[in-house]
Design an enzyme around this catalytic site. Sequence first.
Site, mmCIF file in Angstrom:
data_model
loop_
_atom_site.group_PDB
_atom_site.id
_atom_site.type_symbol
_atom_site.label_atom_id
_atom_site.label_comp_id
_atom_site.label_asym_id
_atom_site.label_seq_id
_atom_site.Cartn_x
_atom_site.Cartn_y
_atom_site.Cartn_z
ATOM 1 N N THR A 35 33.871 56.092 -81.310
ATOM 2 C CA THR A 35 34.785 54.965 -80.932
ATOM 3 C C THR A 35 36.403 55.444 -81.118
ATOM 4 O O THR A 35 37.281 54.938 -80.684
ATOM 5 C CB THR A 35 34.537 53.614 -81.564
ATOM 6 O OG1 THR A 35 34.553 53.856 -82.750
ATOM 7 C CG2 THR A 35 33.221 52.937 -81.027
ATOM 8 N N PHE A 73 35.946 54.033 -93.425
ATOM 9 C CA PHE A 73 35.967 53.120 -92.217
ATOM 10 C C PHE A 73 34.997 53.414 -91.243
ATOM 11 O O PHE A 73 35.040 52.428 -90.482
ATOM 12 C CB PHE A 73 37.383 53.470 -91.682
ATOM 13 C CG PHE A 73 38.543 53.011 -92.513
ATOM 14 C CD1 PHE A 73 39.432 51.798 -92.681
ATOM 15 C CD2 PHE A 73 39.322 54.168 -93.013
ATOM 16 C CE1 PHE A 73 40.446 51.657 -93.361
ATOM 17 C CE2 PHE A 73 40.494 54.136 -93.826
ATOM 18 C CZ PHE A 73 40.875 52.787 -93.855
ATOM 19 N N TYR A 141 27.486 41.993 -87.097
ATOM 20 C CA TYR A 141 28.638 42.681 -87.678
ATOM 21 C C TYR A 141 28.963 42.404 -88.914
ATOM 22 O O TYR A 141 28.830 42.985 -90.089
ATOM 23 C CB TYR A 141 29.873 42.535 -86.805
ATOM 24 C CG TYR A 141 31.082 43.022 -87.569
ATOM 25 C CD1 TYR A 141 31.078 44.558 -87.753
ATOM 26 C CD2 TYR A 141 32.138 42.276 -87.785
ATOM 27 C CE1 TYR A 141 32.318 45.054 -88.226
ATOM 28 C CE2 TYR A 141 33.216 42.784 -88.381
ATOM 29 C CZ TYR A 141 33.472 44.219 -88.703
ATOM 30 O OH TYR A 141 34.437 44.817 -89.113
ATOM 31 N N LYS A 145 28.220 44.269 -92.852
ATOM 32 C CA LYS A 145 29.347 44.597 -93.749
ATOM 33 C C LYS A 145 28.940 44.072 -95.137
ATOM 34 O O LYS A 145 29.401 44.866 -96.263
ATOM 35 C CB LYS A 145 30.772 44.125 -93.354
ATOM 36 C CG LYS A 145 31.393 44.838 -92.213
ATOM 37 C CD LYS A 145 32.087 46.105 -92.618
ATOM 38 C CE LYS A 145 32.498 47.022 -91.492
ATOM 39 N NZ LYS A 145 33.300 48.149 -91.874
ATOM 40 N N ASN A 170 42.666 39.320 -89.321
ATOM 41 C CA ASN A 170 42.802 40.097 -88.251
ATOM 42 C C ASN A 170 43.881 40.974 -88.195
ATOM 43 O O ASN A 170 45.150 40.638 -88.409
ATOM 44 C CB ASN A 170 43.197 39.041 -86.914
ATOM 45 C CG ASN A 170 41.998 38.108 -86.824
ATOM 46 O OD1 ASN A 170 41.437 37.555 -87.621
ATOM 47 N ND2 ASN A 170 41.583 38.173 -85.571
HETATM 48 N N1 UFG Z 1 40.894 35.643 -77.589
HETATM 49 C C1 UFG Z 1 41.242 35.048 -76.358
HETATM 50 N N2 UFG Z 1 41.272 35.795 -75.289
HETATM 51 C C2 UFG Z 1 41.183 37.179 -75.351
HETATM 52 C C3 UFG Z 1 40.690 37.646 -76.650
HETATM 53 C C4 UFG Z 1 40.471 36.802 -77.637
HETATM 54 O O1 UFG Z 1 41.367 33.892 -76.463
HETATM 55 O O2 UFG Z 1 41.060 37.684 -74.193
HETATM 56 C C5 UFG Z 1 40.667 34.766 -78.803
HETATM 57 C C6 UFG Z 1 39.460 34.909 -79.334
HETATM 58 O O3 UFG Z 1 38.701 33.876 -79.105
HETATM 59 C C7 UFG Z 1 39.679 34.688 -80.992
HETATM 60 C C8 UFG Z 1 41.481 35.287 -81.120
HETATM 61 O O4 UFG Z 1 41.728 35.527 -79.697
HETATM 62 O O5 UFG Z 1 39.978 33.204 -81.204
HETATM 63 C C9 UFG Z 1 41.308 36.546 -81.715
HETATM 64 O O6 UFG Z 1 40.249 37.497 -81.115
HETATM 65 P P1 UFG Z 1 40.210 38.967 -81.582
HETATM 66 O O7 UFG Z 1 38.680 39.352 -80.787
HETATM 67 O O8 UFG Z 1 41.420 39.844 -81.349
HETATM 68 O O9 UFG Z 1 39.810 38.867 -82.995
HETATM 69 P P2 UFG Z 1 38.515 38.331 -83.772
HETATM 70 O O10 UFG Z 1 38.991 37.136 -84.566
HETATM 71 O O11 UFG Z 1 37.336 37.986 -82.861
HETATM 72 O O12 UFG Z 1 37.775 39.348 -84.640
HETATM 73 C C10 UFG Z 1 38.607 40.016 -85.711
HETATM 74 C C11 UFG Z 1 38.330 41.393 -85.806
HETATM 75 C C12 UFG Z 1 36.628 41.570 -86.150
HETATM 76 C C13 UFG Z 1 36.413 40.762 -87.330
HETATM 77 C C14 UFG Z 1 36.931 39.333 -87.272
HETATM 78 C C15 UFG Z 1 36.940 39.011 -88.600
HETATM 79 O O13 UFG Z 1 38.308 42.091 -84.621
HETATM 80 O O14 UFG Z 1 36.313 43.015 -86.335
HETATM 81 O O15 UFG Z 1 38.347 39.367 -86.836
HETATM 82 O O16 UFG Z 1 36.991 37.607 -88.447
HETATM 83 F F1 UFG Z 1 35.106 40.821 -87.683
#
Ligand code: UFG
Length: 329
Positions: A35, A73, A141, A145, A170
């Site tokens: 990746t 990582f 996931y 971890k 985040n």
């Molecule tokens: N979101 C949207 N639209 C999009 C993409 C994301 O509204 O197109 C929202 C998601 O629903 C979420 C927020 O934006 O509420 C953040 O989403 P991300 O995918 O950027 O990040 P996550 O919070 O889902 O995940 C991150 C890391 C993971 C980790 C997690 C820990 O990417 O690896 O935080 O909680 F596990």
Amino acid sequence: MNILVTGGAGYIGSHCVKMLLNEGHEVTVIDNLSTGYKQAVDVRANFYNEDIMNSESVIDILQSNNIESVIHFAAFSLVGESMKEPLKYYYNNVYGTQKLLEALISVGVKNIIFSSTAAVYGEQTVMPITEDTLETPTNTYGETKLAMEKMMKWADKAHGIKYIALRYFNVAGAFHTGEIGEAHNPETHLIPLILQVPNNQREHINIFGTDYETRDGTCVRDYIHIEDLINAHILAMNHLKETNISDYFNLGSGEGYSVLEMIQAARKVTNHPIKAIESERRSGDPAELIASSEKAQRILKWKRVHTNIEDIISSAWRYHNINKEGYND
Ligand code: UFG
């Protein structure tokens, strides 16, 4: 110090490699490029396109580079994918860590800094989340971890492997020069996706859910700048060397921003209207995740430099402006 970074071609790993090199360390990278991107790895590092499962090669790399500390990582990290292909996550993340630890034990490398996640906490109602909060992951996931953290705990008891697990919230933004940044393919993360709109690569951003119990109905997250995050790794590595005490820490800002607030901040930074469309909830998303990082501040003496959300988005924007297509190698 001679440091091995596994997964050094990924978003977070590549920033760590560059910042360690800038501090004068000798850095060796193992990444199977499943990746990550070779292009993201600083040319000053010793790069091995290798899998951490391949014990013979890992042992050879550890010995020939006189490795003293490891920052680990290398793992799969997509929540959605982990729910569809749980066994792939157990194999790569948990078994991969087992193989790495076996190699470390066999050559006597005793220090490891390890990338963990807020996903170990699952859905919580009391914010901010401290390290005393009971871990109840709600996706594979986070579960893998947590299993990796527990594996290290028992490896410490039996073999004296000392570790510090860093539970990221985040992670966002890019290296200040704009040389490297956050680019995944396919992209699933909020900030890079938002910035694809002003970059004319997507017509709009979807807001996943507007009926959460939060101040504006959209999910709230705690965004931490990549350079602040990596500084915590360097402090943790030095702390572990000094104290020889295994531990774990949250890394976040202590502040929450909703998806709508992030889009609004990106509009200001890019001076673009960024069209947003309300969509269904994305399955598995907790409503709110905010870290208490008081422990890291107190014990590691960690202090954030990037405290303004618009600065964090600006640094991502600089990277995406220079590198519209992300990495190609
Ligand atoms: N979101 C949207 N639209 C999009 C993409 C994301 O509204 O197109 C929202 C998601 O629903 C979420 C927020 O934006 O509420 C953040 O989403 P991300 O995918 O950027 O990040 P996550 O919070 O889902 O995940 C991150 C890391 C993971 C980790 C997690 C820990 O990417 O690896 O935080 O909680 F596990």
